[in-house]
Design a protein around this motif. Sequence first.
Motif, PDB file in Angstrom:
ATOM      1  N   VAL A   1      27.997  31.439  49.680  1.00  0.00           N
ATOM      2  CA  VAL A   1      28.302  31.232  48.262  1.00  0.00           C
ATOM      3  C   VAL A   1      28.629  32.590  47.637  1.00  0.00           C
ATOM      4  N   THR A   2      29.790  32.672  47.038  1.00  0.00           N
ATOM      5  CA  THR A   2      30.230  33.895  46.375  1.00  0.00           C
ATOM      6  C   THR A   2      29.402  34.145  45.122  1.00  0.00           C
ATOM      7  N   ALA A   3      29.070  35.388  44.882  1.00  0.00           N
ATOM      8  CA  ALA A   3      28.352  35.757  43.665  1.00  0.00           C
ATOM      9  C   ALA A   3      29.337  35.772  42.498  1.00  0.00           C
ATOM     10  N   VAL A   4      29.018  34.968  41.483  1.00  0.00           N
ATOM     11  CA  VAL A   4      29.894  34.823  40.318  1.00  0.00           C
ATOM     12  C   VAL A   4      29.085  35.036  39.047  1.00  0.00           C
ATOM     13  N   ALA A   5      29.623  35.833  38.133  1.00  0.00           N
ATOM     14  CA  ALA A   5      28.985  36.077  36.835  1.00  0.00           C
ATOM     15  C   ALA A   5      29.851  35.484  35.727  1.00  0.00           C
ATOM     16  N   TRP A   6      29.247  35.322  34.565  1.00  0.00           N
ATOM     17  CA  TRP A   6      29.929  34.773  33.387  1.00  0.00           C
ATOM     18  C   TRP A   6      30.005  35.870  32.329  1.00  0.00           C
ATOM     19  N   CYS A   7      31.178  36.045  31.762  1.00  0.00           N
ATOM     20  CA  CYS A   7      31.368  36.990  30.673  1.00  0.00           C
ATOM     21  C   CYS A   7      31.382  36.205  29.367  1.00  0.00           C
ATOM     22  N   GLY A   8      30.381  36.420  28.539  1.00  0.00           N
ATOM     23  CA  GLY A   8      30.326  35.743  27.242  1.00  0.00           C
ATOM     24  C   GLY A   8      31.379  36.259  26.280  1.00  0.00           C
ATOM     25  N   GLY A   9      31.798  37.509  26.452  1.00  0.00           N
ATOM     26  CA  GLY A   9      32.782  38.109  25.560  1.00  0.00           C
ATOM     27  C   GLY A   9      34.151  37.460  25.641  1.00  0.00           C
ATOM     28  N   CYS A  10      34.598  37.138  26.844  1.00  0.00           N
ATOM     29  CA  CYS A  10      35.931  36.536  26.992  1.00  0.00           C
ATOM     30  C   CYS A  10      35.877  35.153  27.628  1.00  0.00           C
ATOM     31  N   ALA A  11      34.667  34.635  27.809  1.00  0.00           N
ATOM     32  CA  ALA A  11      34.458  33.280  28.331  1.00  0.00           C
ATOM     33  C   ALA A  11      35.157  33.049  29.673  1.00  0.00           C
ATOM     34  N   GLN A  12      34.916  33.978  30.610  1.00  0.00           N
ATOM     35  CA  GLN A  12      35.503  33.837  31.941  1.00  0.00           C
ATOM     36  C   GLN A  12      34.451  34.105  33.005  1.00  0.00           C
ATOM     37  N   GLU A  13      34.599  33.431  34.140  1.00  0.00           N
ATOM     38  CA  GLU A  13      33.782  33.730  35.306  1.00  0.00           C
ATOM     39  C   GLU A  13      34.529  34.752  36.156  1.00  0.00           C
ATOM     40  N   PHE A  14      33.750  35.598  36.850  1.00  0.00           N
ATOM     41  CA  PHE A  14      34.378  36.561  37.751  1.00  0.00           C
ATOM     42  C   PHE A  14      33.452  36.840  38.923  1.00  0.00           C
ATOM     43  N   ALA A  15      34.048  37.111  40.083  1.00  0.00           N
ATOM     44  CA  ALA A  15      33.287  37.456  41.281  1.00  0.00           C
ATOM     45  C   ALA A  15      32.750  38.866  41.114  1.00  0.00           C
ATOM     46  N   VAL A  16      31.466  39.067  41.444  1.00  0.00           N
ATOM     47  CA  VAL A  16      30.862  40.383  41.267  1.00  0.00           C
ATOM     48  C   VAL A  16      31.006  41.270  42.493  1.00  0.00           C
ATOM     49  N   GLY A  17      31.291  40.660  43.649  1.00  0.00           N
ATOM     50  CA  GLY A  17      31.520  41.433  44.869  1.00  0.00           C
ATOM     51  C   GLY A  17      30.241  41.972  45.481  1.00  0.00           C
ATOM     52  N   MET A  18      30.423  42.762  46.525  1.00  0.00           N
ATOM     53  CA  MET A  18      29.306  43.354  47.232  1.00  0.00           C
ATOM     54  C   MET A  18      29.657  44.783  47.586  1.00  0.00           C
ATOM     55  N   PRO A  19      28.992  45.815  47.107  1.00  0.00           N
ATOM     56  CA  PRO A  19      27.838  45.693  46.223  1.00  0.00           C
ATOM     57  C   PRO A  19      28.251  45.119  44.874  1.00  0.00           C
ATOM     58  N   PRO A  20      27.291  44.462  44.193  1.00  0.00           N
ATOM     59  CA  PRO A  20      27.644  43.779  42.951  1.00  0.00           C
ATOM     60  C   PRO A  20      28.051  44.731  41.828  1.00  0.00           C
ATOM     61  N   PHE A  21      29.072  44.305  41.099  1.00  0.00           N
ATOM     62  CA  PHE A  21      29.577  45.054  39.951  1.00  0.00           C
ATOM     63  C   PHE A  21      29.704  44.060  38.805  1.00  0.00           C
ATOM     64  N   PHE A  22      28.839  44.212  37.815  1.00  0.00           N
ATOM     65  CA  PHE A  22      28.721  43.214  36.748  1.00  0.00           C
ATOM     66  C   PHE A  22      29.549  43.522  35.503  1.00  0.00           C
ATOM     67  N   TRP A  23      30.668  44.183  35.681  1.00  0.00           N
ATOM     68  CA  TRP A  23      31.570  44.457  34.563  1.00  0.00           C
ATOM     69  C   TRP A  23      32.743  43.496  34.646  1.00  0.00           C
ATOM     70  N   CYS A  24      33.018  42.831  33.559  1.00  0.00           N
ATOM     71  CA  CYS A  24      34.119  41.859  33.519  1.00  0.00           C
ATOM     72  C   CYS A  24      35.446  42.578  33.728  1.00  0.00           C
ATOM     73  N   PRO A  25      36.249  42.121  34.677  1.00  0.00           N
ATOM     74  CA  PRO A  25      37.539  42.765  34.921  1.00  0.00           C
ATOM     75  C   PRO A  25      38.562  42.448  33.823  1.00  0.00           C
ATOM     76  N   ALA A  26      38.312  41.397  33.032  1.00  0.00           N
ATOM     77  CA  ALA A  26      39.266  41.009  31.992  1.00  0.00           C
ATOM     78  C   ALA A  26      39.072  41.804  30.704  1.00  0.00           C
ATOM     79  N   CYS A  27      37.801  41.983  30.281  1.00  0.00           N
ATOM     80  CA  CYS A  27      37.573  42.646  28.984  1.00  0.00           C
ATOM     81  C   CYS A  27      36.746  43.921  29.096  1.00  0.00           C
ATOM     82  N   ASP A  28      36.370  44.308  30.334  1.00  0.00           N
ATOM     83  CA  ASP A  28      35.642  45.546  30.597  1.00  0.00           C
ATOM     84  C   ASP A  28      34.302  45.622  29.867  1.00  0.00           C
ATOM     85  N   GLN A  29      33.601  44.492  29.805  1.00  0.00           N
ATOM     86  CA  GLN A  29      32.271  44.435  29.209  1.00  0.00           C
ATOM     87  C   GLN A  29      31.256  44.039  30.286  1.00  0.00           C
TER      88      GLN A  29
END
Length: 115
Positions: free
Chosen positions: A67-95
């Motif tokens: 199962v891919t690690a996926v986070a939710w960005c409340g700022g732009c209402a999008q899901e994004f894969a966090v990758g490995m090692p995890p990176f919890f910054w939204c690629p769409a809005c940089d938050q």
Amino acid sequence: MHELSIATAIVEQAGEIARADGAGDVSSVTVRVGELAGVVPDALHFAFEVARDGTSLASARLVVEQVTAVAWCGGCAQEFAVGMPPFFWCPACDQPSQDLRSGRELEITAVEAVP
């Protein structure tokens, strides 16, 4: 290698599930493993082969669904894969995001018995 204790728990739980359903030997066990669960699938497969020996799962195969690690960005209402090692910054809005939606799973999803 903590995968051995995880594999032992999978064998025990799958055996209990099969017995509760009135089944005998188990032919396969399917597990979902999240990208951030800290489990190495190859090591889990190896440990499962060791743990199943002498049980009703002696000839069972282990199916691992990753199962891919996926986070939710409340700022732009999008899901994004966090990758490995995890990176919890939204690629769409940089938050940054603190809402992990998937990726920590470690669960049995199916136990199939020998007909």
